[in-house]
Write an enzyme that holds these catalytic residues in place. Structure first.
Site, PDB file in Angstrom:
ATOM      1  N   LEU A  48       0.839   5.066  -8.859  1.00 25.46           N
ATOM      2  CA  LEU A  48       1.581   6.168  -8.254  1.00 25.46           C
ATOM      3  C   LEU A  48       3.050   5.823  -8.039  1.00 25.46           C
ATOM      4  CD1 LEU A  48      -1.135   7.219  -5.687  1.00 25.46           C
ATOM      5  CD2 LEU A  48      -0.129   8.757  -7.370  1.00 25.46           C
ATOM      6  N   LYS A  73       6.476  -8.402 -12.784  1.00 24.05           N
ATOM      7  CA  LYS A  73       5.907  -7.092 -13.093  1.00 24.05           C
ATOM      8  C   LYS A  73       6.928  -5.984 -12.843  1.00 24.05           C
ATOM      9  CE  LYS A  73       1.156  -8.494 -12.097  1.00 24.05           C
ATOM     10  NZ  LYS A  73      -0.026  -8.283 -11.217  1.00 24.05           N
ATOM     11  N   GLU A  96       7.843  -8.394  -0.011  1.00 22.13           N
ATOM     12  CA  GLU A  96       6.480  -8.823   0.300  1.00 22.13           C
ATOM     13  C   GLU A  96       6.067  -8.181   1.625  1.00 22.13           C
ATOM     14  OE1 GLU A  96       3.170  -9.519   0.664  1.00 22.13           O
ATOM     15  OE2 GLU A  96       3.723 -10.813  -1.036  1.00 22.13           O
ATOM     16  N   ASN A 123       5.427   3.583  -0.573  1.00 19.31           N
ATOM     17  CA  ASN A 123       4.172   3.773  -1.294  1.00 19.31           C
ATOM     18  C   ASN A 123       3.260   2.547  -1.256  1.00 19.31           C
ATOM     19  OD1 ASN A 123       2.419   4.689  -3.755  1.00 19.31           O
ATOM     20  ND2 ASN A 123       3.416   2.830  -4.471  1.00 19.31           N
ATOM     21  N   TYR A 217      -9.274   1.203   5.743  1.00 18.84           N
ATOM     22  CA  TYR A 217      -8.234   1.928   5.013  1.00 18.84           C
ATOM     23  C   TYR A 217      -7.948   3.269   5.687  1.00 18.84           C
ATOM     24  CZ  TYR A 217      -5.932   4.586   1.339  1.00 18.84           C
ATOM     25  OH  TYR A 217      -5.049   5.365   0.648  1.00 18.84           O
ATOM     26  N   LYS A 221      -4.345   4.522   7.658  1.00 21.07           N
ATOM     27  CA  LYS A 221      -3.593   5.728   7.310  1.00 21.07           C
ATOM     28  C   LYS A 221      -3.500   6.695   8.488  1.00 21.07           C
ATOM     29  CE  LYS A 221      -2.528   4.590   3.118  1.00 21.07           C
ATOM     30  NZ  LYS A 221      -1.113   4.327   2.768  1.00 21.07           N
TER      31      LYS A 221
END
Length: 311
Positions: A48, A73, A96, A123, A217, A221
Site C-alpha cells: 500500500l 529495498k 526504524e 502507513n 492488531y 488500530k
C-alpha cells in the site's frame, strides 16, 4: 472522531457490512495537482505504501520522501518510481519505527532539509502471530505491534506537527493547512471490549498472557483512532493541520504480516478471503489519498473509508 461512529459501530461490525464495504462500495479515483508540494510516506517500499507513493507522483507531486526500514529495498522502489515520474524528486530516508531515536533523527532531518512538509501519510505497520518485544536497545521492551502501530506512530505524528503547520517561505503565499493521515483499520469494530475494561489499556496490550496477534492488531488500530480523535479535539486546529485516519480495507499484496500462521487451516481461510474480496493495493491507496487530499476540515479527527467520513 466521526460523530456517529459510536452509534453505528454494531451495524458496521457485522460480516455483512464488511462484505458490503469490500465488494459494493467503490473507492474513488483521486484527482488534483500536487505540483510544488512535499510529501512523506512511511513504509513506502512495498504494498500500500508503494502504491500510495506512485499515486501521489501521478498527481505531479514535486518531492517525495520514502521513509523505510531497509534502505536497499527503498532505493529499489525509488529507482522504479523515478523512472516512471522523472519530473519529481524522490528520496529514500531511513526510519526504524521500533526506535524512538530513529524517529527523532528522521524528524530532525525534515526540519533541516525540508522546512515545510505538506502531506504525511503514516502507513508503516505490522501484525505478528506471536508475542514478541522490541529488541532495539534504545527502546523500552514493549510488544512490537503495540510499539510500531501505535506508540511510535503517534510519536512520529506529534513530532511532525510543527513542520506540517509551517508557513511557506513566500510572505504573500496563502497558508494551506498541512495534512497528516494515519493508517487505521475497520477491524476496530471487532475489538474485544471486555479485554479493554479488565485492566489499564497499555498494560493489557503489553501482556503476553493469552496473546492473540489479530486481537493485538485490532487494539493497536483502535488506540490510533482514539489518539487522533483526542488530538483533533483538544490540541490541533484544522486551520493549521488536518489530521485524520484512513482505512484501506482488506487488501491483497501487502507485507505487514511478518510471519506465517502455523495453523494451516486458519491460514487457508484467511488467504481465500483475501483472494475473493480483497482490494488491490492501488484501490486501498486511493483511500489514503482521499483522506490526505480530498477530505477537508470536516474530516479532522475522523476515520475515512471508501473516500467518505465514517461511521
Amino acid at each position: 472522531m466521526s460523530d456517529e461512529l459510536k452509534d453505528n459501530a454494531a451495524k458496521e461490525a457485522s460480516f455483512g457490512a464488511f462484505l458490503t464495504r469490500q465488494l459494493m462500495k467503490s473507492v474513488p479515483a483521486v484527482t488534483g495537482n500536487l505540483d510544488g508540494k512535499v510529501a512523506i510516506v512511511t513504509g513506502a517500499n512495498v504494498g500500500l505504501g508503494l502504491a500510495c507513493a506512485r499515486q501521489l507522483l501521478s498527481l505531479q507531486l514535486s518531492h517525495l520522501i520514502l521513509a523505510v526500514r531497509s534502505l536497499r529495498k527503498g532505493e529499489a522502489a525509488a529507482l522504479e518510481l523515478q523512472a516512471s515520474f522523472p519530473h519529481a524528486r524522490v528520496e529514500v530516508w531511513a526510519l526504524e519505527m521500533e526506535s524512538y531515536a530513529s524517529i527523532q533523527a528522521f524528524v530532525s532531518r525534515c526540519h533541516s532539509e525540508l522546512g515545510r512538509v505538506d502531506i504525511a501519510i503514516l502507513n508503516a505497520g505490522l501484525a505478528l502471530k506471536r508475542f514478541q518485544t522490541c529488541t532495539n536497545p534504545q527502546t523500552t521492551p514493549r510488544e512490537i505491534t503495540l510499539q510500531v502501530n501505535f506508540l511510535s506512530t503517534v510519536f512520529l505524528a506529534l513530532l511532525l506537527l510543527p513542520i506540517l503547520g509551517a508557513k511557506k517561505e513566500k510572505k504573500d503565499a496563502v497558508f494551506i493547512p498541512g495534512r497528516l493521515t494515519l493508517v487505521g483499520s475497520d477491524t476496530v469494530y471487532w475489538v474485544n471490549a471486555r479485554e479493554l475494561k479488565s485492566r489499564p489499556l497499555l498494560q493489557a496490550a503489553n501482556s503476553s498472557e493469552g496473546f492473540d496477534g489479530f486481537e493485538q492488531y485490532k487494539m493497536s488500530k483502535l488506540f490510533v483512532l482514539m489518539f487522533v480523535a483526542k488530538l483533533a479535539r483538544d490540541l490541533v486546529s484544522p486551520d493549521q493541520v488536518i489530521v485524520n485516519v484512513a482505512c484501506p480495507g482488506l487488501c491483497k499484496g501487502t507485507a505487514f504480516v511478518r510471519e506465517p500462521d502455523s495453523n494451516w487451516a486458519k491460514q487457508a481461510i484467511v488467504s481465500s478471503l483475501i483472494r475473493l474480496v480483497g482490494r488491490t493495493p492501488e484501490q486501498g491507496a486511493r483511500v489514503y489519498l482521499a483522506a490526505a487530499i480530498l477530505q477537508g476540515p470536516k474530516s479532522h479527527g475522523s476515520m475515512i473509508s471508501e473516500g467518505d467520513i465514517l461511521p
